[in-house]
Design a protein around this motif. Sequence first.
Motif, PDB file in Angstrom:
ATOM      1  N   ARG A   1       1.807   8.960   2.466  1.00  0.00           N
ATOM      2  CA  ARG A   1       2.622   7.984   1.755  1.00  0.00           C
ATOM      3  C   ARG A   1       3.189   7.045   2.812  1.00  0.00           C
ATOM      4  O   ARG A   1       3.687   7.500   3.855  1.00  0.00           O
ATOM      5  CB  ARG A   1       3.766   8.706   1.041  1.00  0.00           C
ATOM      6  CG  ARG A   1       4.538   7.843   0.075  1.00  0.00           C
ATOM      7  CD  ARG A   1       5.588   8.662  -0.666  1.00  0.00           C
ATOM      8  NE  ARG A   1       6.726   8.991   0.181  1.00  0.00           N
ATOM      9  CZ  ARG A   1       7.749   8.149   0.422  1.00  0.00           C
ATOM     10  NH1 ARG A   1       7.786   6.949  -0.135  1.00  0.00           N
ATOM     11  NH2 ARG A   1       8.725   8.505   1.209  1.00  0.00           N
ATOM     12  N   PHE A   2       3.056   5.743   2.578  1.00  0.00           N
ATOM     13  CA  PHE A   2       3.570   4.767   3.538  1.00  0.00           C
ATOM     14  C   PHE A   2       5.049   4.531   3.236  1.00  0.00           C
ATOM     15  O   PHE A   2       5.409   4.047   2.167  1.00  0.00           O
ATOM     16  CB  PHE A   2       2.773   3.467   3.453  1.00  0.00           C
ATOM     17  CG  PHE A   2       1.324   3.672   3.803  1.00  0.00           C
ATOM     18  CD1 PHE A   2       0.930   3.825   5.126  1.00  0.00           C
ATOM     19  CD2 PHE A   2       0.361   3.742   2.815  1.00  0.00           C
ATOM     20  CE1 PHE A   2      -0.406   4.046   5.452  1.00  0.00           C
ATOM     21  CE2 PHE A   2      -0.982   3.962   3.123  1.00  0.00           C
ATOM     22  CZ  PHE A   2      -1.361   4.108   4.445  1.00  0.00           C
TER      23      PHE A   2
ATOM     24  N   GLU B   1       2.068  19.624   7.020  1.00  0.00           N
ATOM     25  CA  GLU B   1       2.783  18.381   6.750  1.00  0.00           C
ATOM     26  C   GLU B   1       2.825  17.578   8.031  1.00  0.00           C
ATOM     27  O   GLU B   1       2.964  18.142   9.114  1.00  0.00           O
ATOM     28  CB  GLU B   1       4.215  18.694   6.292  1.00  0.00           C
ATOM     29  CG  GLU B   1       4.275  19.109   4.848  1.00  0.00           C
ATOM     30  CD  GLU B   1       5.666  19.559   4.430  1.00  0.00           C
ATOM     31  OE1 GLU B   1       6.611  19.423   5.232  1.00  0.00           O
ATOM     32  OE2 GLU B   1       5.780  20.041   3.301  1.00  0.00           O
ATOM     33  N   VAL B   2       2.709  16.256   7.898  1.00  0.00           N
ATOM     34  CA  VAL B   2       2.731  15.385   9.076  1.00  0.00           C
ATOM     35  C   VAL B   2       3.723  14.239   8.847  1.00  0.00           C
ATOM     36  O   VAL B   2       3.956  13.827   7.704  1.00  0.00           O
ATOM     37  CB  VAL B   2       1.325  14.804   9.380  1.00  0.00           C
ATOM     38  CG1 VAL B   2       0.404  15.880   9.916  1.00  0.00           C
ATOM     39  CG2 VAL B   2       0.708  14.161   8.148  1.00  0.00           C
TER      40      VAL B   2
ATOM     41  N   HIS C   1       0.883  -1.169   0.000  1.00  0.00           N
ATOM     42  CA  HIS C   1       0.000   0.000   0.000  1.00  0.00           C
ATOM     43  C   HIS C   1       0.921   1.219   0.000  1.00  0.00           C
ATOM     44  O   HIS C   1       1.604   1.484   0.978  1.00  0.00           O
ATOM     45  CB  HIS C   1      -0.866  -0.051   1.259  1.00  0.00           C
ATOM     46  CG  HIS C   1      -1.989   0.930   1.263  1.00  0.00           C
ATOM     47  ND1 HIS C   1      -2.883   1.017   2.296  1.00  0.00           N
ATOM     48  CD2 HIS C   1      -2.371   1.865   0.367  1.00  0.00           C
ATOM     49  CE1 HIS C   1      -3.769   1.974   2.030  1.00  0.00           C
ATOM     50  NE2 HIS C   1      -3.475   2.500   0.877  1.00  0.00           N
ATOM     51  N   GLY C   2       0.963   1.922  -1.125  1.00  0.00           N
ATOM     52  CA  GLY C   2       1.923   3.020  -1.253  1.00  0.00           C
ATOM     53  C   GLY C   2       1.434   4.334  -0.677  1.00  0.00           C
ATOM     54  O   GLY C   2       2.164   5.029   0.026  1.00  0.00           O
ATOM     55  N   GLU C   3       0.193   4.658  -1.027  1.00  0.00           N
ATOM     56  CA  GLU C   3      -0.369   5.932  -0.579  1.00  0.00           C
ATOM     57  C   GLU C   3      -1.862   5.781  -0.347  1.00  0.00           C
ATOM     58  O   GLU C   3      -2.499   4.911  -0.940  1.00  0.00           O
ATOM     59  CB  GLU C   3      -0.167   7.026  -1.656  1.00  0.00           C
ATOM     60  CG  GLU C   3       1.270   7.389  -1.915  1.00  0.00           C
ATOM     61  CD  GLU C   3       1.434   8.385  -3.066  1.00  0.00           C
ATOM     62  OE1 GLU C   3       0.421   8.962  -3.520  1.00  0.00           O
ATOM     63  OE2 GLU C   3       2.578   8.557  -3.512  1.00  0.00           O
TER      64      GLU C   3
ATOM     65  N   ILE D   1       5.379   7.122   7.976  1.00  0.00           N
ATOM     66  CA  ILE D   1       4.425   7.842   7.142  1.00  0.00           C
ATOM     67  C   ILE D   1       4.882   9.283   6.977  1.00  0.00           C
ATOM     68  O   ILE D   1       5.324   9.901   7.937  1.00  0.00           O
ATOM     69  CB  ILE D   1       3.009   7.831   7.808  1.00  0.00           C
ATOM     70  CG1 ILE D   1       2.248   6.542   7.462  1.00  0.00           C
ATOM     71  CG2 ILE D   1       2.183   9.050   7.390  1.00  0.00           C
ATOM     72  CD1 ILE D   1       0.874   6.459   8.095  1.00  0.00           C
ATOM     73  N   THR D   2       4.790   9.781   5.740  1.00  0.00           N
ATOM     74  CA  THR D   2       4.827  11.226   5.548  1.00  0.00           C
ATOM     75  C   THR D   2       3.493  11.587   4.908  1.00  0.00           C
ATOM     76  O   THR D   2       2.932  10.809   4.138  1.00  0.00           O
ATOM     77  CB  THR D   2       5.970  11.669   4.615  1.00  0.00           C
ATOM     78  OG1 THR D   2       5.797  11.022   3.340  1.00  0.00           O
ATOM     79  CG2 THR D   2       7.325  11.305   5.172  1.00  0.00           C
TER      80      THR D   2
END
Lengths: 149, 143
Positions: B87-88, B119-120, A84-86, B131-132
Amino acid sequence: MADKSKEGKEYPPIVWEVERGKIRELAKAIGDSNPIYLDREAAVKEGYKDCPAPPTFLTVPMMWCSSMPDVINDLKINFAMVLHGEEEYEYYQQIYPGDVLTGKPKVVSVEEKTSKSGRKMDMVTVEIIYTNQKGEKVAKARSLLIERK
Amino acid sequence: MAQEIYYEDINVGDAMPELVKGPIQKLQHVMYAGASGDFNPLHTDDDFAKAIGMDGVIAHGMLIMGFVGQAITSWIPRKYLKKFGVRFAGMTKPNNTITVTGKVTDRRVEAGENLITCEVVAQDENGDVKITGHFEAALPSRG
């Protein structure tokens, strides 16, 4: 590898009735003790009609209706190689207990990319637009799946 | 519970209150699987995870996104949230402690709405990024 010919394909709608208990269950699983998700009165005091769905709630209809696994199978993606990318949500209005959501999944794009290390990957973007029982658009969810090859 | 917050009170560079979660127990993976409906055994079955070459189970990425959502809506009321994307970037393992931080990167009035963008980031105790992401909210004005 992901089937590029399925780009643009729309899938049968998923239908999901939002229950108060499911909202609470998701908040508890996350460990989010914000009372608006757990207690109707607390939510009303803060200006909501009822307990609103938490920001990531739309994963619930997507997974329980097996929408994402169905798309993965239909695109002939190797399940064991999927990341799961995004995930991205746009919210147009609150989702409350008793709402009946209809989600229309669509494969937006299938693109092959090469990582910095030279590994080939397929990037599959799936979008689900949700409307409520009044036909109003409530949210859009976009998922990026990455199939490593 | 998020306090009422006004557009005039937010400046670019402001920090979102930090949220610390964990250490994450495998039991939480099971609870999250049941709540979300994501029963991929990679998150709950060590034997399965090892069979596909992992050290053991990893947390659902969406659980970590849920932590970020908790951090956001503890600060900015849920009703003001317009967009939220992540995004993971890395896998989260049992016993990781996740810290969510964020900062305001933009504020503007657009089509009559008072918008802020933040932004987190979610990181573990070693500073590894999981995560971003970013979110956008439309805030009320004191005006």
